[in-house]
Motif scaffolding. Structure first.
Motif, PDB file in Angstrom:
ATOM      1  N   ALA A 101       0.876  -1.171   0.000  1.00  0.00           N
ATOM      2  CA  ALA A 101       0.000   0.000   0.000  1.00  0.00           C
ATOM      3  C   ALA A 101       0.913   1.221   0.000  1.00  0.00           C
ATOM      4  N   SER A 102       1.396   1.577  -1.182  1.00  0.00           N
ATOM      5  CA  SER A 102       2.380   2.651  -1.310  1.00  0.00           C
ATOM      6  C   SER A 102       2.263   3.315  -2.672  1.00  0.00           C
ATOM      7  N   HIS A 103       2.761   4.527  -2.756  1.00  0.00           N
ATOM      8  CA  HIS A 103       2.914   5.222  -4.023  1.00  0.00           C
ATOM      9  C   HIS A 103       4.408   5.413  -4.261  1.00  0.00           C
ATOM     10  N   ILE A 104       4.862   5.048  -5.449  1.00  0.00           N
ATOM     11  CA  ILE A 104       6.275   5.173  -5.803  1.00  0.00           C
ATOM     12  C   ILE A 104       6.410   6.032  -7.057  1.00  0.00           C
ATOM     13  N   MET A 105       7.366   6.939  -7.040  1.00  0.00           N
ATOM     14  CA  MET A 105       7.763   7.691  -8.228  1.00  0.00           C
ATOM     15  C   MET A 105       9.180   7.293  -8.594  1.00  0.00           C
ATOM     16  N   VAL A 106       9.386   6.967  -9.866  1.00  0.00           N
ATOM     17  CA  VAL A 106      10.740   6.757 -10.385  1.00  0.00           C
ATOM     18  C   VAL A 106      10.905   7.724 -11.552  1.00  0.00           C
ATOM     19  N   SER A 107      11.918   8.569 -11.483  1.00  0.00           N
ATOM     20  CA  SER A 107      12.109   9.608 -12.504  1.00  0.00           C
ATOM     21  C   SER A 107      13.495   9.513 -13.117  1.00  0.00           C
ATOM     22  N   ASP A 108      13.577   9.936 -14.388  1.00  0.00           N
ATOM     23  CA  ASP A 108      14.881  10.186 -14.985  1.00  0.00           C
ATOM     24  C   ASP A 108      14.898  11.642 -15.461  1.00  0.00           C
ATOM     25  N   GLN A 109      15.825  12.010 -16.336  1.00  0.00           N
ATOM     26  CA  GLN A 109      15.981  13.422 -16.669  1.00  0.00           C
ATOM     27  C   GLN A 109      14.885  13.979 -17.572  1.00  0.00           C
ATOM     28  N   SER A 110      13.983  13.121 -18.084  1.00  0.00           N
ATOM     29  CA  SER A 110      12.947  13.631 -18.992  1.00  0.00           C
ATOM     30  C   SER A 110      11.574  12.998 -18.798  1.00  0.00           C
ATOM     31  N   GLU A 111      11.447  12.105 -17.790  1.00  0.00           N
ATOM     32  CA  GLU A 111      10.183  11.369 -17.644  1.00  0.00           C
ATOM     33  C   GLU A 111      10.037  10.872 -16.209  1.00  0.00           C
ATOM     34  N   THR A 112       8.789  10.706 -15.784  1.00  0.00           N
ATOM     35  CA  THR A 112       8.511  10.156 -14.456  1.00  0.00           C
ATOM     36  C   THR A 112       7.534   8.997 -14.580  1.00  0.00           C
ATOM     37  N   LEU A 113       7.842   7.930 -13.869  1.00  0.00           N
ATOM     38  CA  LEU A 113       6.965   6.776 -13.751  1.00  0.00           C
ATOM     39  C   LEU A 113       6.350   6.835 -12.357  1.00  0.00           C
ATOM     40  N   ALA A 114       5.026   6.861 -12.270  1.00  0.00           N
ATOM     41  CA  ALA A 114       4.359   6.941 -10.967  1.00  0.00           C
ATOM     42  C   ALA A 114       3.350   5.813 -10.858  1.00  0.00           C
ATOM     43  N   VAL A 115       3.323   5.173  -9.696  1.00  0.00           N
ATOM     44  CA  VAL A 115       2.451   4.003  -9.543  1.00  0.00           C
ATOM     45  C   VAL A 115       1.918   3.918  -8.122  1.00  0.00           C
ATOM     46  N   GLU A 116       0.632   3.631  -8.024  1.00  0.00           N
ATOM     47  CA  GLU A 116       0.013   3.343  -6.736  1.00  0.00           C
ATOM     48  C   GLU A 116      -0.034   1.829  -6.571  1.00  0.00           C
ATOM     49  N   LEU A 117       0.640   1.341  -5.539  1.00  0.00           N
ATOM     50  CA  LEU A 117       0.687  -0.095  -5.280  1.00  0.00           C
ATOM     51  C   LEU A 117      -0.411  -0.434  -4.287  1.00  0.00           C
ATOM     52  N   SER A 118      -1.297  -1.323  -4.690  1.00  0.00           N
ATOM     53  CA  SER A 118      -2.386  -1.742  -3.811  1.00  0.00           C
ATOM     54  C   SER A 118      -2.172  -3.199  -3.426  1.00  0.00           C
ATOM     55  N   PRO A 119      -2.936  -3.707  -2.461  1.00  0.00           N
ATOM     56  CA  PRO A 119      -2.806  -5.128  -2.124  1.00  0.00           C
ATOM     57  C   PRO A 119      -3.049  -6.047  -3.316  1.00  0.00           C
ATOM     58  N   ASP A 120      -3.821  -5.586  -4.301  1.00  0.00           N
ATOM     59  CA  ASP A 120      -4.191  -6.451  -5.429  1.00  0.00           C
ATOM     60  C   ASP A 120      -3.305  -6.289  -6.658  1.00  0.00           C
ATOM     61  N   GLN A 121      -2.929  -5.047  -6.982  1.00  0.00           N
ATOM     62  CA  GLN A 121      -2.149  -4.830  -8.194  1.00  0.00           C
ATOM     63  C   GLN A 121      -1.580  -3.410  -8.209  1.00  0.00           C
ATOM     64  N   PRO A 122      -0.601  -3.168  -9.110  1.00  0.00           N
ATOM     65  CA  PRO A 122      -0.098  -1.803  -9.274  1.00  0.00           C
ATOM     66  C   PRO A 122      -0.981  -1.016 -10.241  1.00  0.00           C
ATOM     67  N   TRP A 123      -1.178   0.267  -9.930  1.00  0.00           N
ATOM     68  CA  TRP A 123      -1.963   1.153 -10.789  1.00  0.00           C
ATOM     69  C   TRP A 123      -1.045   2.293 -11.248  1.00  0.00           C
ATOM     70  N   PHE A 124      -0.664   2.263 -12.527  1.00  0.00           N
ATOM     71  CA  PHE A 124       0.217   3.312 -13.046  1.00  0.00           C
ATOM     72  C   PHE A 124      -0.582   4.587 -13.292  1.00  0.00           C
TER      73      PHE A 124
END
Length: 332
Positions: free
Chosen positions: A199-222
């Protein structure tokens, strides 16, 4: 200044240095966590065993590193496993706020947690045997948390509410793996395969883009990150994932305030990001002084972190004083 850990060599060697240099901090932080985990040792062991099975099937050398930390720190390995899985053992959406300006390669956050950890945090400079290097602000005994790597990726975290038992790969183990990633594509594949059970939100970024995802008990939601700015606090934005929580008025107010502040700051840069993260307007400040929380006890903003990923630069500040300066670190 925050303690510095320089870790290199094998998993066992890295763990030994970590445990030896953070021995007193690990002991003090464990005193706090033991008071917050399940008092039923049998139930706690059962949950931790389940989580560690996921770690072993994922990357067994992570357990080797944890075991080496425990041996050098003179503590039972079980408690180091608990520290690395603590977000699944005591999931609580305390008031962290994340900000990214994806097209500019800028990302940052406030990390709010228990006052008991003040003065015990470390900035770990870790070099793996393959030469890959990353900087991570982390807790004593924990393999990684938030930070930046030599491939130009930055990683941020917000905890989200959960009503059920979390049994996936521990989120801090996933953060460690993301910091070892060489690209956003590699990070996305890791999240797709190992994102559930949290149950977390993760951001992974590089110099031109960001990947953001909400992690739930069932699945990740980008989440959509096509816009010039991306903001997240401590509630699910994904439709159908809203969960009732006592902190909802706080997290929704903070998100709205961040959005409104950006309306008056069209120039997106690190100065604007700092202004967002330094907002201490009551009753729900983004930069939060210590106050009581039922799960953590006294808690507030322990660290503010900002990253310029094009420059491989990370700015770090401890505490909740907006006048305090940042320490600067580089992987360039």
């Amino acid at each position: 200044m925050m303690k510095k850990l320089v870790l290199n060599g094998s998993a066992k060697n890295r763990g030994h240095i970590h445990g030896e240099q953070m021995r007193e901090d690990i002991s003090e932080v464990l005193d706090y966590y033991r008071s917050r985990f399940l008092t039923d040792r049998g139930k706690l062991e059962s949950h931790v065993h389940l989580l560690m099975q996921k770690v072993l099937s994922f990357r067994p050398h992570y357990k080797e590193e944890m075991d080496a930390i425990a041996a050098a720190a003179g503590v039972e390995p079980f408690w180091i496993y608990c520290i690395n899985a603590r977000s699944e053992l005591m999931s609580s959406p305390v008031e962290c706020s994340s900000v990214a300006f994806p097209k500019l390669g800028l990302a940052g956050q406030n990390w709010d947690w228990a006052e008991a950890l003040e003065g015990h945090l470390a900035l770990a400079d870790i070099e793996l045997e393959n030469g890959h290097r990353f900087l991570t602000m982390t807790e004593p005994g924990m393999l990684a948390k938030i930070g930046m790597n030599s491939a130009g990726l930055g990683v941020c975290l917000n905890i989200l509410p959960a009503k059920q038992k979390l049994t996936g790969l521990p989120v801090h183990i996933l953060l460690r793996a993301l910091l070892e990633s060489q690209s956003l594509q590699e990070a996305r594949l890791l999240i797709e395969e190992h994102g559930a059970g949290k149950a977390s939100h993760i951001m992974v970024s590089d110099q031109s883009e960001t990947l953001a995802v909400e992690l739930s008990p069932d699945q990740p939601w980008f989440q959509s990150t096509e816009q010039d700015s991306y903001l997240h606090t401590n509630h699910y934005l994904q439709s159908g994932q809203a969960q009732p929580t006592s902190s909802r008025p706080c997290t929704e107010t903070r998100l709205k305030r961040l959005q409104e502040t950006l309306l008056y700051n069209p120039e997106l840069n690190l100065k604007t990001m700092r202004q967002l993260l330094d907002n201490n307007e009551k009753p729900f400040p983004v930069l939060r002084a210590y106050s009581y929380h039922e799960l953590t006890g006294n808690g507030g903003t322990l660290v503010t972190l900002m990253m310029d990923l094009g420059k491989r630069q990370m700015l770090l500040r401890e505490g909740f004083d907006p006048e305090r300066g940042f320490e600067s670190y580089s992987l360039a």
